[in-house]
Design a protein around this motif. Structure first.
Motif, PDB file in Angstrom:
ATOM      1  N   GLU A  55       0.824  -1.209   0.000  1.00  0.00           N
ATOM      2  CA  GLU A  55       0.000   0.000   0.000  1.00  0.00           C
ATOM      3  C   GLU A  55       0.862   1.264   0.000  1.00  0.00           C
ATOM      4  N   ALA A  56       2.058   1.184   0.580  1.00  0.00           N
ATOM      5  CA  ALA A  56       2.947   2.344   0.605  1.00  0.00           C
ATOM      6  C   ALA A  56       3.455   2.687  -0.790  1.00  0.00           C
ATOM      7  N   ILE A  57       3.692   1.668  -1.610  1.00  0.00           N
ATOM      8  CA  ILE A  57       4.233   1.877  -2.951  1.00  0.00           C
ATOM      9  C   ILE A  57       3.166   2.369  -3.923  1.00  0.00           C
ATOM     10  N   LEU A  58       1.942   1.875  -3.769  1.00  0.00           N
ATOM     11  CA  LEU A  58       0.855   2.289  -4.654  1.00  0.00           C
ATOM     12  C   LEU A  58       0.349   3.666  -4.254  1.00  0.00           C
ATOM     13  N   ASN A  59      -0.064   4.466  -5.231  1.00  0.00           N
ATOM     14  CA  ASN A  59      -0.647   5.753  -4.870  1.00  0.00           C
ATOM     15  C   ASN A  59      -2.101   5.559  -4.452  1.00  0.00           C
ATOM     16  N   SER A  60      -2.772   6.628  -4.115  1.00  0.00           N
ATOM     17  CA  SER A  60      -4.128   6.522  -3.569  1.00  0.00           C
ATOM     18  C   SER A  60      -5.113   5.919  -4.558  1.00  0.00           C
ATOM     19  N   GLU A  61      -4.745   5.892  -5.855  1.00  0.00           N
ATOM     20  CA  GLU A  61      -5.590   5.271  -6.877  1.00  0.00           C
ATOM     21  C   GLU A  61      -5.086   3.883  -7.250  1.00  0.00           C
ATOM     22  N   SER A  62      -4.170   3.346  -6.431  1.00  0.00           N
ATOM     23  CA  SER A  62      -3.611   1.998  -6.626  1.00  0.00           C
ATOM     24  C   SER A  62      -2.815   1.875  -7.920  1.00  0.00           C
ATOM     25  N   LYS A  63      -2.095   2.927  -8.284  1.00  0.00           N
ATOM     26  CA  LYS A  63      -1.308   2.926  -9.515  1.00  0.00           C
ATOM     27  C   LYS A  63       0.186   2.986  -9.209  1.00  0.00           C
ATOM     28  N   ARG A 123       5.412   0.806 -18.353  1.00  0.00           N
ATOM     29  CA  ARG A 123       4.017   0.436 -18.121  1.00  0.00           C
ATOM     30  C   ARG A 123       3.484   1.100 -16.851  1.00  0.00           C
ATOM     31  N   VAL A 124       2.296   1.650 -16.938  1.00  0.00           N
ATOM     32  CA  VAL A 124       1.584   2.112 -15.749  1.00  0.00           C
ATOM     33  C   VAL A 124       0.596   1.014 -15.370  1.00  0.00           C
ATOM     34  N   LEU A 125       0.716   0.524 -14.134  1.00  0.00           N
ATOM     35  CA  LEU A 125      -0.124  -0.571 -13.664  1.00  0.00           C
ATOM     36  C   LEU A 125      -1.141  -0.059 -12.657  1.00  0.00           C
ATOM     37  N   TRP A 126      -2.308  -0.659 -12.697  1.00  0.00           N
ATOM     38  CA  TRP A 126      -3.389  -0.336 -11.760  1.00  0.00           C
ATOM     39  C   TRP A 126      -3.810  -1.626 -11.063  1.00  0.00           C
ATOM     40  N   LEU A 127      -3.727  -1.638  -9.727  1.00  0.00           N
ATOM     41  CA  LEU A 127      -4.128  -2.813  -8.963  1.00  0.00           C
ATOM     42  C   LEU A 127      -5.592  -2.687  -8.581  1.00  0.00           C
ATOM     43  N   ASP A 140     -13.047   4.739 -10.372  1.00  0.00           N
ATOM     44  CA  ASP A 140     -14.422   4.458 -10.806  1.00  0.00           C
ATOM     45  C   ASP A 140     -14.512   4.364 -12.324  1.00  0.00           C
ATOM     46  N   GLU A 141     -13.795   5.236 -13.013  1.00  0.00           N
ATOM     47  CA  GLU A 141     -13.800   5.188 -14.478  1.00  0.00           C
ATOM     48  C   GLU A 141     -13.120   3.924 -14.991  1.00  0.00           C
ATOM     49  N   LEU A 142     -12.044   3.524 -14.314  1.00  0.00           N
ATOM     50  CA  LEU A 142     -11.323   2.323 -14.742  1.00  0.00           C
ATOM     51  C   LEU A 142     -12.142   1.057 -14.503  1.00  0.00           C
ATOM     52  N   LEU A 143     -12.947   1.061 -13.459  1.00  0.00           N
ATOM     53  CA  LEU A 143     -13.779  -0.111 -13.183  1.00  0.00           C
ATOM     54  C   LEU A 143     -14.725  -0.411 -14.344  1.00  0.00           C
ATOM     55  N   SER A 144     -15.179   0.629 -15.008  1.00  0.00           N
ATOM     56  CA  SER A 144     -16.135   0.435 -16.101  1.00  0.00           C
ATOM     57  C   SER A 144     -15.485  -0.147 -17.353  1.00  0.00           C
ATOM     58  N   ILE A 145     -14.139  -0.106 -17.428  1.00  0.00           N
ATOM     59  CA  ILE A 145     -13.457  -0.612 -18.623  1.00  0.00           C
ATOM     60  C   ILE A 145     -12.457  -1.721 -18.299  1.00  0.00           C
ATOM     61  N   LYS A 146     -12.438  -2.198 -17.052  1.00  0.00           N
ATOM     62  CA  LYS A 146     -11.378  -3.131 -16.647  1.00  0.00           C
ATOM     63  C   LYS A 146     -11.394  -4.429 -17.452  1.00  0.00           C
ATOM     64  N   ASN A 147     -12.562  -4.839 -17.942  1.00  0.00           N
ATOM     65  CA  ASN A 147     -12.627  -6.069 -18.739  1.00  0.00           C
ATOM     66  C   ASN A 147     -11.913  -5.928 -20.076  1.00  0.00           C
ATOM     67  N   ASN A 148     -11.641  -4.694 -20.470  1.00  0.00           N
ATOM     68  CA  ASN A 148     -10.930  -4.448 -21.726  1.00  0.00           C
ATOM     69  C   ASN A 148      -9.429  -4.232 -21.515  1.00  0.00           C
ATOM     70  N   LEU A 149      -8.994  -4.241 -20.251  1.00  0.00           N
ATOM     71  CA  LEU A 149      -7.590  -3.984 -19.950  1.00  0.00           C
ATOM     72  C   LEU A 149      -6.797  -5.285 -19.890  1.00  0.00           C
ATOM     73  N   GLU A 150      -5.521  -5.190 -20.252  1.00  0.00           N
ATOM     74  CA  GLU A 150      -4.639  -6.361 -20.214  1.00  0.00           C
ATOM     75  C   GLU A 150      -4.115  -6.587 -18.798  1.00  0.00           C
ATOM     76  N   VAL A 151      -4.170  -7.833 -18.340  1.00  0.00           N
ATOM     77  CA  VAL A 151      -3.648  -8.194 -17.021  1.00  0.00           C
ATOM     78  C   VAL A 151      -2.157  -8.497 -17.150  1.00  0.00           C
ATOM     79  N   PHE A 152      -1.338  -7.760 -16.372  1.00  0.00           N
ATOM     80  CA  PHE A 152       0.109  -7.962 -16.417  1.00  0.00           C
ATOM     81  C   PHE A 152       0.612  -8.751 -15.214  1.00  0.00           C
ATOM     82  N   GLY A 153      -0.073  -8.615 -14.093  1.00  0.00           N
ATOM     83  CA  GLY A 153       0.358  -9.300 -12.877  1.00  0.00           C
ATOM     84  C   GLY A 153      -0.826  -9.579 -11.986  1.00  0.00           C
ATOM     85  N   GLN A 154      -0.567 -10.360 -10.933  1.00  0.00           N
ATOM     86  CA  GLN A 154      -1.666 -10.794 -10.078  1.00  0.00           C
ATOM     87  C   GLN A 154      -1.226 -10.972  -8.638  1.00  0.00           C
ATOM     88  N   LEU A 155      -2.186 -10.814  -7.757  1.00  0.00           N
ATOM     89  CA  LEU A 155      -2.092 -11.331  -6.398  1.00  0.00           C
ATOM     90  C   LEU A 155      -3.096 -12.474  -6.384  1.00  0.00           C
TER      91      LEU A 155
END
Length: 312
Positions: A103-111, A117-121, A139-154
């Motif tokens: 959480e310390a590394i990610l910004n308040s928008e989880s980026k 590459r800019v990653l969004w968790l 909120d805007e990213l949630l509406s398009i997340k199914n169109n985004l490429e997954v680069f990594g996972q928890l």
């Protein structure tokens, strides 16, 4: 003889001076691992991202907060609510939990930016953000997340020996097990100690980079209004101690670190207790194991709780 003694003293002083210059503190070395680019941290490679994360995982909660302040960034750690999901009397069997280090590394928008590459968790997935979407809100990213490429996972793949892409997986990756103590009555307040035992396994580009076990300690108080009651984070000082079995852990996980405070703590506290390190040349993927109690003593009072912890 006096000249010879003086020579040795001078040599020792020079050696100590050189050692001080070549052995910077952990905090100083962490500061040099990333740079602030706009509103997010930027890393050159996946390896530098993991190194900074692993260095932060060794720090206590206050040290991590100080590191975040030095970065001049609003991190996810600044905005997250650690009591979310555990407000009710019955705590859930599992919930989504991130470590303070992540959480310390990610910004308040989880980026975060790694390489170009800019990653969004979002929950358990790291998505690659196209240039046109980098500045969009969560909120805007949630509406398009199914169109985004997954680069990594928890990714939690507790029932599998191989992921859907064929990589090996660790048993119970990114699972959480939550424990709540019996109520403690302290100076008219109803308190309870909530402990999360959780795994955080970071997979980037289908490769396991790190897997760590953490314990998160949260003290809560019972808050009641006219119509309902809930549990909220308390600020009482407390002492923590543990007595975990030291010979029960599979070799690849090493020895479980003891949680033992030497001075009172308050707020949410997160501790790394084990770090997965596969043997060479054969990589082993054993399940983690923990057995033993953790105790919480409300500082300056008779308030006390003890809970036996376990894992899946």
């Amino acid at each position: 003889m006096k000249k010879l003694i003086a020579f040795f003293i001078l040599t020792a002083l020079i050696a100590c001076s050189n050692e001080d210059q070549t052995a910077p503190s952990l905090e100083a070395s962490i500061k040099d691992s990333s740079v602030l680019t706009g509103k997010m941290l930027s890393f050159k490679t996946e390896e530098s991202f993991i190194k900074e994360y692993s260095d932060l995982a060794k720090l206590n909660s206050e040290e991590i907060k100080n590191w975040v302040s030095s970065k001049k960034m609003v991190s996810l750690l600044n905005t997250s609510d650690t009591s979310k999901g555990i407000e009710a009397d019955a705590v859930p069997e599992s919930r989504l939990v991130y470590s303070d280090a992540l959480e310390a590394i990610l910004n308040s928008e989880s980026k975060v930016k790694i390489g170009d590459r800019v990653l969004w968790l979002n929950e358990l997935n790291f998505y690659i953000l196209p240039a046109n979407d980098i500045d969009k809100s969560a909120d805007e990213l949630l509406s398009i997340k199914n169109n985004l490429e997954v680069f990594g996972q928890l990714l939690s793949s507790s029932q599998l020996k191989k992921s859907t892409t064929g990589r090996d997986v660790l048993p119970n990756e990114n699972r959480v097990k939550t424990f709540a103590s019996a109520e403690m009555n302290v100076s008219g307040s109803r308190l309870r100690h909530v402990v999360d035992v959780f795994n955080e396994t970071i997979v980037l580009n289908d490769k396991i980079y790190t897997s760590k076990m953490y314990i998160r300690s949260i003290l809560q108080y019972r808050s009641c209004s006219t119509f309902s009651c809930s549990w909220k984070e308390a600020s009482n000082l407390r002492m923590l101690d543990s007595d975990f079995c030291q010979s029960c852990v599979p070799g690849a996980w090493g020895v479980i670190a003891r949680v033992s405070t030497t001075s009172p703590v308050s707020g949410t506290q997160t501790y790394q207790i084990a770090n997965w390190a596969p043997y060479t040349p054969l990589a082993l993927y054993p399940n983690f194991y923990i057995l033993g109690p953790i105790t919480c003593q409300i500082y300056g009072t008779v308030g006390f709780s003890s809970m036996e912890l376990s894992w899946y």
